[in-house]
Design a protein around this motif. Structure first.
Motif, mmCIF file in Angstrom:
data_model
loop_
_atom_site.group_PDB
_atom_site.id
_atom_site.type_symbol
_atom_site.label_atom_id
_atom_site.label_comp_id
_atom_site.label_asym_id
_atom_site.label_seq_id
_atom_site.Cartn_x
_atom_site.Cartn_y
_atom_site.Cartn_z
ATOM 1 N N VAL A 172 -79.605 33.148 25.005
ATOM 2 C CA VAL A 172 -79.716 33.126 26.463
ATOM 3 C C VAL A 172 -78.731 34.135 27.042
ATOM 4 C CG1 VAL A 172 -79.503 31.699 28.538
ATOM 5 C CG2 VAL A 172 -80.406 30.698 26.430
ATOM 6 N N LEU A 173 -79.225 34.988 27.927
ATOM 7 C CA LEU A 173 -78.406 36.023 28.550
ATOM 8 C C LEU A 173 -77.267 35.376 29.323
ATOM 9 C CD1 LEU A 173 -78.150 39.097 29.044
ATOM 10 C CD2 LEU A 173 -79.566 38.763 31.077
ATOM 11 N N HIS A 174 -76.068 35.878 29.105
ATOM 12 C CA HIS A 174 -74.873 35.373 29.780
ATOM 13 C C HIS A 174 -74.412 36.440 30.769
ATOM 14 C CE1 HIS A 174 -71.208 33.128 30.368
ATOM 15 N NE2 HIS A 174 -70.495 34.205 30.090
ATOM 16 N N GLY A 175 -74.345 36.075 32.013
ATOM 17 C CA GLY A 175 -73.991 37.041 33.052
ATOM 18 C C GLY A 175 -75.224 37.380 33.863
ATOM 19 N N GLY A 176 -75.030 38.035 34.980
ATOM 20 C CA GLY A 176 -76.127 38.251 35.901
ATOM 21 C C GLY A 176 -76.929 39.518 35.706
ATOM 22 N N SER A 177 -76.388 40.514 35.035
ATOM 23 C CA SER A 177 -77.061 41.801 34.952
ATOM 24 C C SER A 177 -78.060 41.852 33.800
ATOM 25 C CB SER A 177 -76.026 42.914 34.758
ATOM 26 O OG SER A 177 -76.674 44.157 34.580
ATOM 27 N N GLY B 70 -85.104 45.402 19.917
ATOM 28 C CA GLY B 70 -85.543 46.127 21.111
ATOM 29 C C GLY B 70 -85.752 45.239 22.324
ATOM 30 N N LEU B 71 -84.981 44.163 22.416
ATOM 31 C CA LEU B 71 -85.159 43.206 23.511
ATOM 32 C C LEU B 71 -84.048 43.307 24.558
ATOM 33 C CD1 LEU B 71 -86.195 40.170 21.267
ATOM 34 C CD2 LEU B 71 -87.689 41.767 22.481
ATOM 35 N N THR B 72 -83.388 44.474 24.606
ATOM 36 C CA THR B 72 -82.250 44.631 25.513
ATOM 37 C C THR B 72 -82.394 45.809 26.476
ATOM 38 O OG1 THR B 72 -81.076 45.950 23.853
ATOM 39 C CG2 THR B 72 -80.634 43.569 23.888
ATOM 40 N N LYS B 73 -83.601 46.287 26.681
ATOM 41 C CA LYS B 73 -83.818 47.403 27.617
ATOM 42 C C LYS B 73 -85.003 47.099 28.516
ATOM 43 C CE LYS B 73 -81.996 50.723 24.340
ATOM 44 N NZ LYS B 73 -82.254 51.836 23.470
ATOM 45 N N PRO B 74 -84.882 46.285 29.537
ATOM 46 C CA PRO B 74 -83.672 45.604 30.016
ATOM 47 C C PRO B 74 -83.367 44.364 29.176
ATOM 48 C CG PRO B 74 -85.519 44.982 31.388
ATOM 49 C CD PRO B 74 -86.037 45.993 30.373
ATOM 50 N N CYS B 75 -82.240 43.747 29.468
ATOM 51 C CA CYS B 75 -81.829 42.551 28.726
ATOM 52 C C CYS B 75 -82.824 41.427 28.987
ATOM 53 C CB CYS B 75 -80.445 42.086 29.174
ATOM 54 S SG CYS B 75 -79.149 43.328 29.040
ATOM 55 N N LYS B 76 -83.421 40.894 27.946
ATOM 56 C CA LYS B 76 -84.342 39.768 28.080
ATOM 57 C C LYS B 76 -83.522 38.516 28.381
ATOM 58 C CE LYS B 76 -88.244 37.524 25.843
ATOM 59 N NZ LYS B 76 -89.060 37.431 24.642
ATOM 60 N N ALA B 77 -83.971 37.721 29.342
ATOM 61 C CA ALA B 77 -83.202 36.564 29.793
ATOM 62 C C ALA B 77 -83.048 35.487 28.726
ATOM 63 C CB ALA B 77 -83.836 35.962 31.046
ATOM 64 N N LYS B 78 -84.103 35.255 27.943
ATOM 65 C CA LYS B 78 -84.042 34.202 26.931
ATOM 66 C C LYS B 78 -85.023 34.539 25.817
ATOM 67 C CE LYS B 78 -84.768 29.301 26.124
ATOM 68 N NZ LYS B 78 -85.228 28.026 26.635
ATOM 69 N N ASN B 79 -84.634 34.246 24.597
ATOM 70 C CA ASN B 79 -85.523 34.454 23.459
ATOM 71 C C ASN B 79 -85.178 33.462 22.368
ATOM 72 O OD1 ASN B 79 -87.730 36.301 22.504
ATOM 73 N ND2 ASN B 79 -86.329 36.426 20.766
ATOM 74 N N THR B 80 -86.206 32.986 21.672
ATOM 75 C CA THR B 80 -86.022 32.036 20.578
ATOM 76 C C THR B 80 -86.447 32.672 19.274
ATOM 77 O OG1 THR B 80 -86.455 30.176 22.065
ATOM 78 C CG2 THR B 80 -86.682 29.752 19.707
ATOM 79 N N ASP C 240 -73.141 33.737 18.966
ATOM 80 C CA ASP C 240 -73.328 34.727 20.021
ATOM 81 C C ASP C 240 -73.458 36.146 19.451
ATOM 82 O OD1 ASP C 240 -72.994 32.504 21.622
ATOM 83 O OD2 ASP C 240 -71.082 33.151 22.483
ATOM 84 N N VAL C 241 -72.642 36.473 18.459
ATOM 85 C CA VAL C 241 -72.693 37.804 17.848
ATOM 86 C C VAL C 241 -74.058 38.033 17.200
ATOM 87 C CG1 VAL C 241 -71.691 39.297 16.064
ATOM 88 C CG2 VAL C 241 -70.200 37.899 17.506
ATOM 89 N N TYR C 242 -74.578 37.008 16.528
ATOM 90 C CA TYR C 242 -75.922 37.093 15.936
ATOM 91 C C TYR C 242 -76.944 37.434 17.013
ATOM 92 C CZ TYR C 242 -80.502 35.415 14.451
ATOM 93 O OH TYR C 242 -81.848 35.316 14.209
ATOM 94 N N CYS C 243 -76.912 36.698 18.126
ATOM 95 C CA CYS C 243 -77.886 36.930 19.196
ATOM 96 C C CYS C 243 -77.774 38.343 19.755
ATOM 97 C CB CYS C 243 -77.706 35.905 20.313
ATOM 98 S SG CYS C 243 -78.484 34.317 19.960
ATOM 99 N N ARG D 84 -78.939 44.806 32.731
ATOM 100 C CA ARG D 84 -78.670 46.130 32.189
ATOM 101 C C ARG D 84 -77.697 46.016 31.017
ATOM 102 N NH1 ARG D 84 -76.994 50.087 36.777
ATOM 103 N NH2 ARG D 84 -77.254 51.509 35.030
ATOM 104 N N PRO D 85 -77.932 46.774 29.963
ATOM 105 C CA PRO D 85 -77.018 46.755 28.815
ATOM 106 C C PRO D 85 -75.598 47.164 29.231
ATOM 107 C CG PRO D 85 -79.061 47.878 28.268
ATOM 108 C CD PRO D 85 -79.084 47.633 29.741
ATOM 109 N N PRO D 86 -74.575 46.709 28.552
ATOM 110 C CA PRO D 86 -74.645 45.901 27.329
ATOM 111 C C PRO D 86 -75.004 44.458 27.649
ATOM 112 C CG PRO D 86 -72.358 46.214 27.934
ATOM 113 C CD PRO D 86 -73.175 47.020 28.918
ATOM 114 N N CYS D 87 -75.855 43.881 26.819
ATOM 115 C CA CYS D 87 -76.337 42.518 27.022
ATOM 116 C C CYS D 87 -75.440 41.549 26.245
ATOM 117 C CB CYS D 87 -77.770 42.383 26.521
ATOM 118 S SG CYS D 87 -78.886 43.651 27.176
ATOM 119 N N ARG D 88 -75.035 40.489 26.906
ATOM 120 C CA ARG D 88 -74.205 39.460 26.267
ATOM 121 C C ARG D 88 -75.023 38.177 26.216
ATOM 122 N NH1 ARG D 88 -71.700 43.009 24.158
ATOM 123 N NH2 ARG D 88 -70.134 44.165 25.280
#
Length: 150
Positions: A110-115, A61-71, A50-53, A117-121
């Motif tokens: 994969v984005l965890h949580g509903g928002s 630059g994939l967190t403005k907004p938080c991208k839902a999923k990336n491989t 998770d920390v790596y992701c 907006r950063p911070p992205c988890r």
């Protein structure tokens, strides 16, 4: 030199015109490949958790907004690029895409949580999978998806 160019006449003009017309397409092609690399390529990941992701998604630059999923695909870039050719890849879905003949190590973030907006988890999952990519001029430009079996 000036005399030489004058003697070339219309041929020189055609040569310059040809360079002018070709250059934008090469630039666009390279920018699509670079975009693919930024979004989906990490040759040697430092952890695949998770920390790596969270870190790589932010750095790329994939967190403005938080991208839902990336491989992210790991390993050597020449192996990924080779999927665009017949030795390491084959046509997929009526030739629109190419599927790799061998599996690649991948990490899905994969984005965890509903928002969004950063911070992205992010939650990470790691696996070996076949990659399905789009190629232009023998260069990878889009990761469509990955599959466990082909």
């Amino acid at each position: 030199m000036v005399m030489f160019l004058k003697s070339m006449g219309p041929l020189w003009l055609l040569f310059i015109l040809g360079l002018w017309l070709v250059s934008p397409s090469l630039t666009q092609e390279n920018s699509r490949e670079k975009h693919f690399l930024i979004q989906h390529y990490d040759s040697n990941p430092n952890g695949r958790n998770d920390v790596y992701c969270e870190k790589i998604m932010r750095l790329r630059g994939l967190t403005k907004p938080c991208k839902a999923k990336n491989t992210f695909i790991h390993g050597g870039y020449p192996s990924i690029k080779a999927v665009c050719g017949d030795e390491a890849g084959k046509p997929y879905e009526e030739g629109r895409f190419r599927i790799s003949k061998s599996q690649f190590q991948v990490t899905n973030c994969v984005l965890h949580g509903g928002s969004t907006r950063p911070p992205c988890r992010y939650r990470a999952t790691s696996d070996f999978r076949y990659i399905v990519i789009a190629c232009e001029h023998d260069l990878p430009v889009h990761l469509d998806h990955t599959v466990t079996a082909n």
